[in-house]
Design a protein around this motif. Structure first.
Motif: not given
Length: 365
Positions: A165, A248-249, A271-273, A275, A279, A288, A291, A293
């Protein structure tokens, strides 16, 4: 004459009793050879898979609110069944007391192994103790159980998630004012994500290129709480923010809502995570940035395989040991993948994690 007859009767009775005992012993030995041992013997052999009873896996989950956990549940169930075992799955909706009660229920059902996605990394140590008292091994799934003699931990490299990230965002914004929106403070993964993020950010901070102007946990990982955090960050900094790293997302969704209210959505990297579909849609829409995955099929398959092996008493090959505050936990950690616009098709879409139609739905493609 009477004494002689009495002697003969006693001898015959003794010989008959010895014959019965010998026959019983022979029958018992034959039963053990054929695998038909006593209850005690069956219990002893349970771990070596020498009995025909189906292995039963108990799975206690923190929540099914987020999209990814619904996927985990279904994929894990399918993977366990494909291995010829049974599985019972219970979700606690973020309630520590309920999760402990669920674990007790699964233990009382006589599961052969217990798999735990903890809501609270500390509180679930109680579950491990209760399971071990019943002779049941425990695996932590995706999230580590802290300060407990946990038998196995299967997850992705969550520190690496944070590093991916931060690497993506610092590549776009090597200098500026950063906001960090973490996950739930009760979740050990949230701490690992943050550690990974600051592994990357710290050299920039030390040089004076990056300043973290707001850093806050998000209660229960909810988008609503993340949105409130972001609104507070924007207010405290007069909207002068250059980048946001979200754990996270779901939290990224709340952050982007707050940015949109200030006309900043799509102008500040986020950012996110996980997937998640939302997101992925925001990535192709441009609100965004990226992410992370974590292929759940790989995780659920590996976790199911290891759970069944543990239930049978078989040895498991590990690739890491992770300290949980009490012991070095035998672990199997899988590698996550950074995803942005440039590789979204060849990763989550090609894998069938989301369809192209779903991801690009809001763009009309």
């Amino acid at each position: 004459m009477r004494k002689i007859l009495l002697y003969v009767v006693v001898v015959i009775g003794f010989l008959s009793l010895m014959a019965v005992v010998s026959a019983c012993e022979a029958e018992k030995e034959q039963a053990v050879v054929n695998g038909e041992s006593s209850t005690a013997d069956r219990s002893k052999n349970k771990g070596t898979a020498e009995v025909d009873e189906k292995v039963k896996v108990g799975f206690t989950m923190d929540t099914l609110v987020e999209e990814r956990w619904l996927r985990d549940r279904e994929m894990f169930r399918d993977a366990v069944k494909a291995l010829g075992a049974e599985v019972e799955i219970l979700a606690a909706n973020g309630d520590d007391i309920l999760q402990i009660a669920h674990a007790e229920s699964l233990i009382s059902q006589g599961v052969d192994v217990l798999v735990v996605v903890p809501h609270n990394a500390e509180a679930t140590a109680t579950i491990v103790k209760k399971a071990h008292m019943a002779g049941i091994k425990v695996m932590a799934y995706d999230r580590l159980v802290k300060n407990a003699d946990i038998d196995m931990y299967v997850s992705f490299d969550n520190e690496k998630v944070g590093e991916l990230q931060a690497a993506a965002i610092t590549q776009l914004v090597p200098k500026g004012r950063y906001v960090y929106i973490g996950g739930a403070i009760t979740d050990n993964n949230a701490h690992l994500f943050k550690k990974g993020v600051f592994n990357v950010l710290q050299p920039f901070i030390d040089k004076g290129d990056i300043t973290v102007v707001f850093d806050q946990w998000t209660k229960d990982w909810t988008p609503a709480n993340a949105k409130e955090n972001m609104k507070a960050a924007l207010k405290a900094n007069n909207n002068q923010i250059d980048a946001v790293i979200c754990a996270n997302d779901a939290t990224a969704g709340g952050v982007i809502e707050a940015l949109a209210e200030q006309g900043l959505a799509g102008k500040i990297p986020v950012s996110g995570q996980d997937a998640e579909l939302a997101g992925a849609q925001r990535i192709v829409e441009g609100t965004q940035t990226m992410t992370v995955y974590k292929p759940l099929k790989a995780l659920t398959q590996k976790a199911a395989e290891i759970a069944v092996m543990m239930a049978k008493g078989e040895s498991v090959e590990i690739n890491r040991k992770v300290n949980n505050g009490k012991i070095e936990v035998p672990s199997v950690l899988l590698l996550p993948i950074a995803v942005d616009k440039t590789n979204i098709e060849e990763t989550i879409i090609t894998d069938g994690f989301h369809s192209r139609e779903e991801v690009f739905r809001n763009l009309g493609e």
